[in-house]
Scaffold this motif. Sequence first.
Motif, PDB file in Angstrom:
ATOM      1  N   UNK A 180       6.343  -1.573  -8.324  1.00 35.97           N
ATOM      2  CA  UNK A 180       5.377  -1.847  -6.933  1.00 35.97           C
ATOM      3  C   UNK A 180       4.115  -1.615  -6.990  1.00 35.97           C
ATOM      4  N   UNK A 181       3.709  -0.475  -7.595  1.00 36.46           N
ATOM      5  CA  UNK A 181       2.365  -0.285  -7.755  1.00 36.46           C
ATOM      6  C   UNK A 181       1.670  -0.881  -8.616  1.00 36.46           C
TER       7      UNK A 181
ATOM      8  N   UNK B  42      -3.557  -1.267   0.449  1.00 37.69           N
ATOM      9  CA  UNK B  42      -2.230  -1.697   1.228  1.00 37.69           C
ATOM     10  C   UNK B  42      -1.206  -0.676   0.817  1.00 37.69           C
ATOM     11  N   UNK B  43      -1.224  -0.348  -0.140  1.00 38.70           N
ATOM     12  CA  UNK B  43      -0.014   0.716  -0.867  1.00 38.70           C
ATOM     13  C   UNK B  43      -0.197   1.920  -0.098  1.00 38.70           C
TER      14      UNK B  43
ATOM     15  N   UNK C 220       2.823   3.243   2.219  1.00 35.96           N
ATOM     16  CA  UNK C 220       3.617   4.561   2.035  1.00 35.96           C
ATOM     17  C   UNK C 220       3.657   5.106   3.448  1.00 35.96           C
ATOM     18  N   UNK C 221       2.383   5.137   4.134  1.00 33.86           N
ATOM     19  CA  UNK C 221       2.392   5.901   5.488  1.00 33.86           C
ATOM     20  C   UNK C 221       3.409   5.414   6.424  1.00 33.86           C
ATOM     21  N   UNK C 222       3.568   4.163   6.178  1.00 34.80           N
ATOM     22  CA  UNK C 222       4.506   3.333   7.256  1.00 34.80           C
ATOM     23  C   UNK C 222       5.938   3.898   7.055  1.00 34.80           C
ATOM     24  N   UNK C 223       6.260   4.000   5.387  1.00 38.29           N
ATOM     25  CA  UNK C 223       7.485   4.559   5.165  1.00 38.29           C
ATOM     26  C   UNK C 223       7.737   5.828   5.405  1.00 38.29           C
TER      27      UNK C 223
ATOM     28  N   UNK D 220       2.045  -7.380   1.111  1.00 43.59           N
ATOM     29  CA  UNK D 220       1.420  -6.645   2.382  1.00 43.59           C
ATOM     30  C   UNK D 220       1.968  -5.250   2.674  1.00 43.59           C
ATOM     31  N   UNK D 221       1.478  -4.593   3.452  1.00 40.90           N
ATOM     32  CA  UNK D 221       1.778  -3.146   3.734  1.00 40.90           C
ATOM     33  C   UNK D 221       3.074  -2.926   4.252  1.00 40.90           C
ATOM     34  N   UNK D 222       3.597  -4.244   4.897  1.00 41.43           N
ATOM     35  CA  UNK D 222       5.181  -3.912   5.320  1.00 41.43           C
ATOM     36  C   UNK D 222       6.085  -4.081   4.121  1.00 41.43           C
TER      37      UNK D 222
END
Length: 425
Positions: A47-48, A56-57, A61-64, A162-164
């Motif tokens: 992914x990275x 965005x990464x 990660x914050x969303x996860x 994207x971040x999602x």
Amino acid sequence: MSPGAGPAPRPGPDDLRRSFEAVPARASDAEGPFADSWWGRAWVDALESLSMDEGRLGRGRTYADGGHVAGITVTPGRVIAYVHGSRPRPYRAELRLRTLSASDWDTFLDAVAARPGHLASLLDKEMPHSLVDTAGEAGIRLLPTAGDLDPDCSCPDRGWPCKHVAALCYQTARLLDSDPFVLLLMRGRGERELLDELGRRNAEHSARERPDAPAMPSVPATEALADRFLPPLPAPLPLPPYPGEPPSYPELPGARDPLGLDHLATDAAARAHALLTTGDDPLAGLSTWQDAVRIAASRPTAGLTATTRALYRELAFATGRTTTDLARAVAAWRQGGAEGLDVLEHPWDPPAGPFDRARPALAAADFPRFQPWRNHLTDARGTLQLRFGRDGRWYGYESDAGEEDWWPRATPDPDPVTTLTAVRR
């Protein structure tokens, strides 16, 4: 999260579709790796490597970490989830991965079957380095690289990813931590199919290694299937016309309430009689909590007698709930059975369609404005609420203003206007 501690999958329609409940939020550790297993970290590395935007990464990660990723569905070549972002409705994030060809799978399965340790590791939910190395030597790439991942999202951000989607990828790494068969499903094969095929190939491999082993005694198929006389089965015992009466339970100091035991025994006898007469037990799939709610809901509704109150106390104690929890759940069960209880306890994110058409329909019927949250619509005063069930029906709820103490009301209906009209009556 350590390997083996991931969220339990919900049963899918077949072995090629697995759905996982949303993972709760966790405390973020910015310095440590997101995944615990080496194969989970390899997924994160892919992914990275795919992204050139560390911002965005980081937000992904914050969303996860914050629990923004709803339930994840994994099918061959595809991982899908709804991710909650900056707007009320979540975004649909998707990640596609190339599946293996039939010849690739043939080579991979032969490599696993040739070494029993590989199969034992997979059964222990481990992905050994040696297995990945063996597959790589045969030209089969199990773990992804940046070129294998193809992201897509319904959000307007054109980031790659994207971040999602980044949040979905990070959360998927946690699934891989607990079960490497998730990765094999992404590559095209389900766990049950793989284990059946590996068992067959392992037996064939063992037979080739021991060609001089004595033959197992066998019976020719023609002999086994030949017609022969069999004595008739004895006649079944006559079925009683109704369930028997339970015994009388004495009231002893410190013992459970005898009337509650009488009710449970009567319920068990009725289920046994139904199973004997129909061959089917429609309650066999209920959880302990669902069955406790069903039993409590079977009591008379005209007031709580001393017996009913005692039964509620016993069922609440046995399930670790309060009597208020049980009473609310009983109201939901009487409203819609097991589906009504699910609507009470499990918010979810409905797809586009009937849920989106509900607010315009309510406005056209001169109802006040409703605010959406997941599958809930709540009026501005906070006293009326509609919940959209997975069965396509709307369930009515009512609360005192500002209390957030929602109780099921009225009969569910596919039309939100009809349901809300019944609640207001």
